[in-house]
Motif scaffolding. Structure first.
Motif, mmCIF file in Angstrom:
data_model
loop_
_atom_site.group_PDB
_atom_site.id
_atom_site.type_symbol
_atom_site.label_atom_id
_atom_site.label_comp_id
_atom_site.label_asym_id
_atom_site.label_seq_id
_atom_site.Cartn_x
_atom_site.Cartn_y
_atom_site.Cartn_z
ATOM 1 N N SER A 73 17.333 26.351 0.602
ATOM 2 C CA SER A 73 16.975 26.556 -0.802
ATOM 3 C C SER A 73 15.481 26.798 -0.996
ATOM 4 O O SER A 73 15.057 27.227 -2.061
ATOM 5 N N GLY A 74 14.677 26.493 0.021
ATOM 6 C CA GLY A 74 13.232 26.638 -0.112
ATOM 7 C C GLY A 74 12.585 25.419 -0.731
ATOM 8 O O GLY A 74 11.400 25.430 -1.040
ATOM 9 N N LYS A 75 13.380 24.344 -0.898
ATOM 10 C CA LYS A 75 12.885 23.115 -1.514
ATOM 11 C C LYS A 75 13.342 21.912 -0.704
ATOM 12 O O LYS A 75 14.461 21.896 -0.197
ATOM 13 N N VAL A 76 12.457 20.931 -0.567
ATOM 14 C CA VAL A 76 12.781 19.682 0.123
ATOM 15 C C VAL A 76 12.162 18.531 -0.659
ATOM 16 O O VAL A 76 11.305 18.735 -1.509
ATOM 17 N N ARG A 123 10.984 17.215 -5.871
ATOM 18 C CA ARG A 123 11.107 18.123 -4.730
ATOM 19 C C ARG A 123 9.872 19.020 -4.623
ATOM 20 O O ARG A 123 9.176 19.236 -5.596
ATOM 21 N N VAL A 124 9.658 19.523 -3.422
ATOM 22 C CA VAL A 124 8.522 20.407 -3.161
ATOM 23 C C VAL A 124 9.062 21.775 -2.769
ATOM 24 O O VAL A 124 9.928 21.880 -1.897
ATOM 25 N N ALA A 125 8.569 22.808 -3.414
ATOM 26 C CA ALA A 125 8.965 24.184 -3.102
ATOM 27 C C ALA A 125 8.060 24.677 -1.969
ATOM 28 O O ALA A 125 7.009 25.261 -2.201
ATOM 29 N N TYR A 126 8.498 24.433 -0.740
ATOM 30 C CA TYR A 126 7.657 24.721 0.421
ATOM 31 C C TYR A 126 7.519 26.214 0.714
ATOM 32 O O TYR A 126 6.623 26.619 1.448
#
Length: 123
Positions: free
Chosen positions: A54-57, A93-96
């Motif tokens: 998802s691009g998020k963790v 969450r962080v959008a890495y």
């Protein structure tokens, strides 16, 4: 004045206050240099923690991925990066992907496949 019950406490508080102001652009420039020098592909470290791609963790997984990559980041720097790349729809969450796009720009230029005459800038 030092608190006698907690020796060194006043010095520690001063250190934390100064460390809390981490300039993100300077931090990103340092990370780019470290990634370029070590040829580190950060995406590989995040892939393990983002099973849905998802691009998020979560912030904890974000910190773990950066720690496992071998980049030397202290707690205030990790906190600032987490805040800077926080997911606007879910603050936990962080959008890495934003971090990866910024950091991996040292290796390639975005959209090169669409423009065969483009070149990569030297880092």
């Amino acid at each position: 004045m030092t608190d006698l019950r907690f020796p060194g406490r006043s010095e520690m508080l001063g250190t934390l206050a100064s460390a809390a102001e981490v300039p993100v652009q300077e931090l990103l420039a340092r990370l780019k240099a470290d990634v370029f020098k070590g040829r580190i592909r950060l995406r590989e470290f995040f892939k393990d923690f983002d099973t849905l791609r998802s691009g998020k963790v979560t912030e904890a997984k974000f910190r773990t991925a950066l720690d496992e990559s071998g980049l030397k980041l202290n707690d205030p720097e990790l906190t600032e990066l987490s805040r800077y790349f926080a997911d606007p729809t879910d603050p936990k969450r962080v959008a890495y992907e934003g971090l990866l796009a910024e950091i991996e720009s040292v290796f390639t230029t975005s959209g090169m496949e669409a423009d065969p005459t483009s070149t990569v800038q030297d880092f």
